[in-house]
Enzyme design. Structure first.
Site, PDB file in Angstrom:
ATOM      1  N   TRP A  50       0.876  -1.126  -0.082  1.00  0.00           N
ATOM      2  CA  TRP A  50      -0.091  -0.143  -0.004  1.00  0.00           C
ATOM      3  C   TRP A  50       0.806   1.304   0.048  1.00  0.00           C
ATOM      4  O   TRP A  50       0.508   2.107  -0.769  1.00  0.00           O
ATOM      5  CB  TRP A  50      -0.877   0.128   1.196  1.00  0.00           C
ATOM      6  CG  TRP A  50      -2.185  -0.849   1.048  1.00  0.00           C
ATOM      7  CD1 TRP A  50      -2.237  -2.014   0.365  1.00  0.00           C
ATOM      8  CD2 TRP A  50      -3.437  -0.521   1.680  1.00  0.00           C
ATOM      9  NE1 TRP A  50      -3.634  -2.309   0.533  1.00  0.00           N
ATOM     10  CE2 TRP A  50      -4.269  -1.558   1.149  1.00  0.00           C
ATOM     11  CE3 TRP A  50      -3.977   0.487   2.339  1.00  0.00           C
ATOM     12  CZ2 TRP A  50      -5.641  -1.588   1.719  1.00  0.00           C
ATOM     13  CZ3 TRP A  50      -5.209   0.590   3.088  1.00  0.00           C
ATOM     14  CH2 TRP A  50      -6.167  -0.468   2.536  1.00  0.00           C
ATOM     15  N   ASN A  82       3.615  -1.575  18.102  1.00  0.00           N
ATOM     16  CA  ASN A  82       2.469  -2.186  17.905  1.00  0.00           C
ATOM     17  C   ASN A  82       1.430  -0.851  18.423  1.00  0.00           C
ATOM     18  O   ASN A  82       1.615  -0.139  19.273  1.00  0.00           O
ATOM     19  CB  ASN A  82       2.411  -3.148  19.233  1.00  0.00           C
ATOM     20  CG  ASN A  82       1.094  -4.065  19.315  1.00  0.00           C
ATOM     21  OD1 ASN A  82      -0.171  -3.450  19.216  1.00  0.00           O
ATOM     22  ND2 ASN A  82       1.079  -5.062  19.828  1.00  0.00           N
ATOM     23  N   LYS A 150      -9.445  -1.924   7.356  1.00  0.00           N
ATOM     24  CA  LYS A 150      -9.769  -3.242   7.114  1.00  0.00           C
ATOM     25  C   LYS A 150     -10.415  -3.964   8.289  1.00  0.00           C
ATOM     26  O   LYS A 150      -9.985  -3.915   9.247  1.00  0.00           O
ATOM     27  CB  LYS A 150      -8.750  -4.167   6.495  1.00  0.00           C
ATOM     28  CG  LYS A 150      -8.912  -5.626   6.326  1.00  0.00           C
ATOM     29  CD  LYS A 150      -7.825  -6.341   5.526  1.00  0.00           C
ATOM     30  CE  LYS A 150      -6.664  -6.482   6.294  1.00  0.00           C
ATOM     31  NZ  LYS A 150      -5.589  -7.286   5.440  1.00  0.00           N
TER      32      LYS A 150
END
EC number: 2.1.1.166
Length: 194
Positions: A50, A82, A150
Site C-alpha cells: 500500500w 504495536n 480493513k
C-alpha cells in the site's frame, strides 16, 4: 502465498511488494481517498505494498506504522510499533512534528492480527484493531479527511460503523476484487470528516 494467484503474479511483475497493492489501487480509483500532496498515516503497512501505491499518488510524506519491519519506501517515515503500545500516540505526534504535519489528509489501515481460523475470534480482533485505529486517527485527521479500515465482517461491524460514522459525511463498505472471495475481509471507508 499461492504463486499461481493472478494478483501475486501481477505484483511481482509490476514490482509491488504485495498483492494488496491492487486493493488500494481499486479503492482509490473508485473513492479518491488520497490525492497528490496529501499527508497520509498508514497502519499495518508492512511489507509496503500500500505504501508504494500511496507514495506514487501523493509524492508526499507518509507516516507508516507496523509491528513488523518494513524495507524503506521513498518519502516514508516508518514507526515499528504495536498500535496498542501506550507510546504510539507520542511516536506518531513526534513524527508529525518532525515533518511539519499538523493533521493528516487521509488515514489508511490494512492492519490485521494473525488469523486463527475461528471466525468470531478473528472478527473480534479486527474490530479491536479498528477501534484503536479510530481512537488514534480522529484527533489527527483534518476536516474533510478520509479513513479506510480493513475489518473481518461480523456482528460488531454495524455497531462499529454506527459509532464512528457520525464524524463523517458518509461511509461505504467495499470488497476489492483483489480480496480473496471466500474471505470475510471488507474495507470500511469513512469519507469527508466533519
Amino acid at each position: 502465498m499461492n504463486r499461481k494467484d493472478k494478483y501475486y503474479i501481477r505484483a511481482k511483475r509490476e514490482n509491488y511488494r504485495s498483492r494488496a497493492s491492487y486493493k488500494i489501487i481499486e479503492i482509490n480509483n473508485k473513492y479518491n481517498i488520497v490525492s497528490r500532496g496529501d499527508n497520509v498515516l498508514e497502519f499495518g503497512s508492512s511489507p509496503g505494498g500500500w505504501t508504494q501505491v500511496i507514495e506514487n499518488i501523493t509524492q508526499s510524506v507518509i507516516i507508516a506504522v507496523d509491528i513488523n519491519r518494513m524495507d524503506p519506501v521513498k518519502n516514508t517515515v516508518f514507526i515499528k510499533m504495536n498500535i496498542f503500545d501506550d507510546d504510539i500516540f507520542k511516536s506518531i505526534d513526534h513524527a508529525m512534528a518532525e515533518n511539519n504535519i499538523k493533521n493528516f489528509d487521509s488515514i489508511l489501515s490494512d492492519a490485521m492480527s494473525r488469523t486463527s481460523g475461528i471466525e468470531d475470534r478473528d472478527h473480534y480482533n479486527s474490530y479491536k484493531i479498528c477501534e484503536r485505529v479510530m481512537d488514534i486517527s480522529i484527533p489527527r485527521l483534518k476536516n474533510g479527511g478520509n479513513i479506510i479500515l480493513k475489518q473481518f465482517q461480523g456482528d460488531m461491524t454495524n455497531e462499529f460503523i454506527k459509532k464512528w460514522s457520525g464524524y463523517f459525511n458518509y461511509y461505504k463498505i467495499t470488497k476489492p476484487k483483489a480480496s480473496r472471495q471466500h474471505s470475510r475481509e471488507i474495507y470500511i471507508i469513512f469519507l469527508n470528516r466533519i
